[in-house]
Design a protein around this motif. Structure first.
Motif, PDB file in Angstrom:
ATOM      1  N   SER A   1       2.203   2.444   7.956  1.00 52.49           N
ATOM      2  CA  SER A   1       3.053   1.627   7.097  1.00 52.49           C
ATOM      3  C   SER A   1       4.515   1.968   7.325  1.00 52.49           C
ATOM      4  O   SER A   1       4.857   3.023   7.870  1.00 52.49           O
ATOM      5  CB  SER A   1       2.684   1.856   5.631  1.00 52.49           C
TER       6      SER A   1
ATOM      7  N   GLY B   1      -2.810  -4.012   8.232  1.00 53.42           N
ATOM      8  CA  GLY B   1      -3.484  -2.758   7.937  1.00 53.42           C
ATOM      9  C   GLY B   1      -4.883  -2.680   8.531  1.00 53.42           C
ATOM     10  O   GLY B   1      -5.645  -3.642   8.475  1.00 53.42           O
TER      11      GLY B   1
ATOM     12  N   LYS C   1       5.976   5.360   5.479  1.00 49.76           N
ATOM     13  CA  LYS C   1       5.166   6.566   5.686  1.00 49.76           C
ATOM     14  C   LYS C   1       5.898   7.824   5.244  1.00 49.76           C
ATOM     15  O   LYS C   1       5.330   8.714   4.628  1.00 49.76           O
ATOM     16  CB  LYS C   1       4.774   6.699   7.161  1.00 49.76           C
TER      17      LYS C   1
ATOM     18  N   ASP D   1      -2.379  -4.512   3.228  1.00 48.65           N
ATOM     19  CA  ASP D   1      -1.772  -5.557   4.055  1.00 48.65           C
ATOM     20  C   ASP D   1      -2.838  -6.071   5.016  1.00 48.65           C
ATOM     21  O   ASP D   1      -3.047  -5.511   6.098  1.00 48.65           O
ATOM     22  CB  ASP D   1      -0.576  -4.991   4.821  1.00 48.65           C
TER      23      ASP D   1
ATOM     24  N   LYS E   1       5.780   8.472   1.570  1.00 46.64           N
ATOM     25  CA  LYS E   1       4.466   8.887   1.119  1.00 46.64           C
ATOM     26  C   LYS E   1       4.199  10.345   1.460  1.00 46.64           C
ATOM     27  O   LYS E   1       3.516  11.044   0.731  1.00 46.64           O
ATOM     28  CB  LYS E   1       3.382   7.993   1.750  1.00 46.64           C
TER      29      LYS E   1
ATOM     30  N   ASN F   1      -1.473   1.428   4.891  1.00 50.73           N
ATOM     31  CA  ASN F   1      -1.110   0.221   4.150  1.00 50.73           C
ATOM     32  C   ASN F   1      -2.229  -0.821   4.293  1.00 50.73           C
ATOM     33  O   ASN F   1      -2.012  -1.976   4.662  1.00 50.73           O
ATOM     34  CB  ASN F   1       0.217  -0.357   4.670  1.00 50.73           C
TER      35      ASN F   1
END
Length: 377
Positions: free
Chosen positions: A328, A306, A331, A302, A334, A299
């Motif tokens: 993130s 991040g 996760k 961010d 994803k 991420n």
């Protein structure tokens, strides 16, 4: 598939038979005149050579892999018996007169003069230790005393050719097995690499699509960097087993640059440090899947949370690669989109660097760490 017959094979076979001819001629010349010995040796070869090649070309290849070993052994014995019988018959016809006193060479005359003319003293089985006279030209006399040597001679050649052919067949099968295994590994490696490339392309095209929607002036620059990466992928790494580590570093820099061009605010959250005094060669596309994975799950947009940290070092033939990234909150969602990159790298490492690599992954509440070591040389 049998190996093609080469000139070396023909020469080795010719050398073997010439050696056999010389040895047998030497042995027979000690008993008979040279002319008789040469004739008998030629006759022997005319019988044994066809039998030997029949055994190597037809018999052994057909039955060596069969379940019926008894049949194979019986056929070998039958072949030996046939050869010994033919040789004995030819020997009797050709050398019968050699058993007469005038058939031996001069050095055998002292022995010949001690026995009655046209006769040979032979023990009579029915009379114990008494002796009886038996004519040497009596039918079957030569056959009885020569069959066993002919059997030994034929058997030796047939057994030698059987061993030779069995060894050759085993060697060819081992070579074919290794070739098939190598082809299988090569196909598997190419398949794994083909899986990695679309994954990268999907991510890069998403970035370019985002820039195009924003009508960003950076879009052409991103396209050029992507073009360089595809060029490396297609022309420089696809058909090569090894590439310079500098090429992999340039590839990672281009990959990072594409992300940074899309959003320059994330630049401070990404670090890529490398120390490669030795420009060693490694298997291509081994490092980028970890970088892709880091961008996928960190991420990085961010800017407050991040982060991605990549370290690469090559020292004394040991490559050490470490990649850290934040995790993130989404996760798991994803992961459903793919997740094949790292799995493929593990498989490729096992195939390319067996026993010469170490790969560790560690996941905490807020960070994912990958550490890979490869002994290059």
């Amino acid at each position: 598939m049998p190996k093609p017959v080469t000139l070396k094979t023909y020469l080795s076979h010719a050398a073997f038979w010439l050696g056999f001819l010389a040895f047998y001629l030497f042995v027979l010349n000690g008993l008979f005149t040279f002319e008789k010995a040469l004739l008998q040796t030629t006759i022997n070869l005319s019988v044994i050579v066809p039998l030997a090649y029949f055994n190597m070309i037809v018999l052994t290849p057909r039955y060596v892999s069969s379940q019926s070993k008894a049949t194979f052994a019986s056929l070998i014995i039958l072949l030996i018996l046939i050869g010994a019988s033919i040789l004995t018959l030819f020997h009797e016809v050709n050398l019968l007169d050699a058993y007469k006193p005038d058939g031996f060479p001069d050095r055998m005359q002292p022995f010949n003069n001690k026995v009655p003319d046209e006769n040979l003293r032979m023990p009579a089985p029915s009379q114990g230790n008494d002796w009886s006279l038996r004519r040497r030209e009596e039918p079957g006399f030569s056959r009885r005393i020569m069959w066993f040597p002919m059997f030994i001679q034929t058997g030796t050649i047939i057994l030698l050719t059987t061993i030779y052919k069995v060894t050759q067949i085993a060697s060819e099968r081992q070579r074919e097995t290794l070739m098939l295994r190598s082809e299988k590994l090569d196909s598997e490696l190419k398949f794994l690499k083909s899986q990695i490339n679309p994954h990268f392309l999907f991510n890069a095209m998403n970035n370019i699509y985002t820039l195009s929607l924003l009508k960003s002036e950076k879009t052409p620059e991103v396209v050029m960097k992507l073009s360089d990466m595809l060029k490396y992928n297609i022309y420089e790494s696809e058909n090569k087993d090894r590439v310079p580590i500098s090429k992999e570093i340039a590839y990672i820099n281009n990959y990072i640059a594409i992300y940074v061009l899309k959003d320059n605010t994330i630049k401070e959250n990404i670090s890529f440090d490398y120390d490669t005094a030795e420009d060693v060669s490694i298997a291509p596309m081994l490092l980028i899947p970890f970088v892709e994975n880091a961008f996928k799950h960190s991420n990085i947009e961010d800017t407050a949370n991040g982060r991605i940290s990549i370290d690469l070092e090559v020292q004394a033939g040991l490559l050490t690669f470490k990649c850290r990234n934040s995790l993130s909150q989404n996760k798991k969602s994803k992961d459903k989109e793919g997740g094949i990159g790292i799995t493929n790298v593990k498989r490729r490492l096992a195939l390319i660097y067996p026993g010469r690599h170490e790969l560790k992954t560690q996941e905490t509440d807020g960070e994912f760490v990958v550490e890979m070591k490869i002994l290059i040389s």
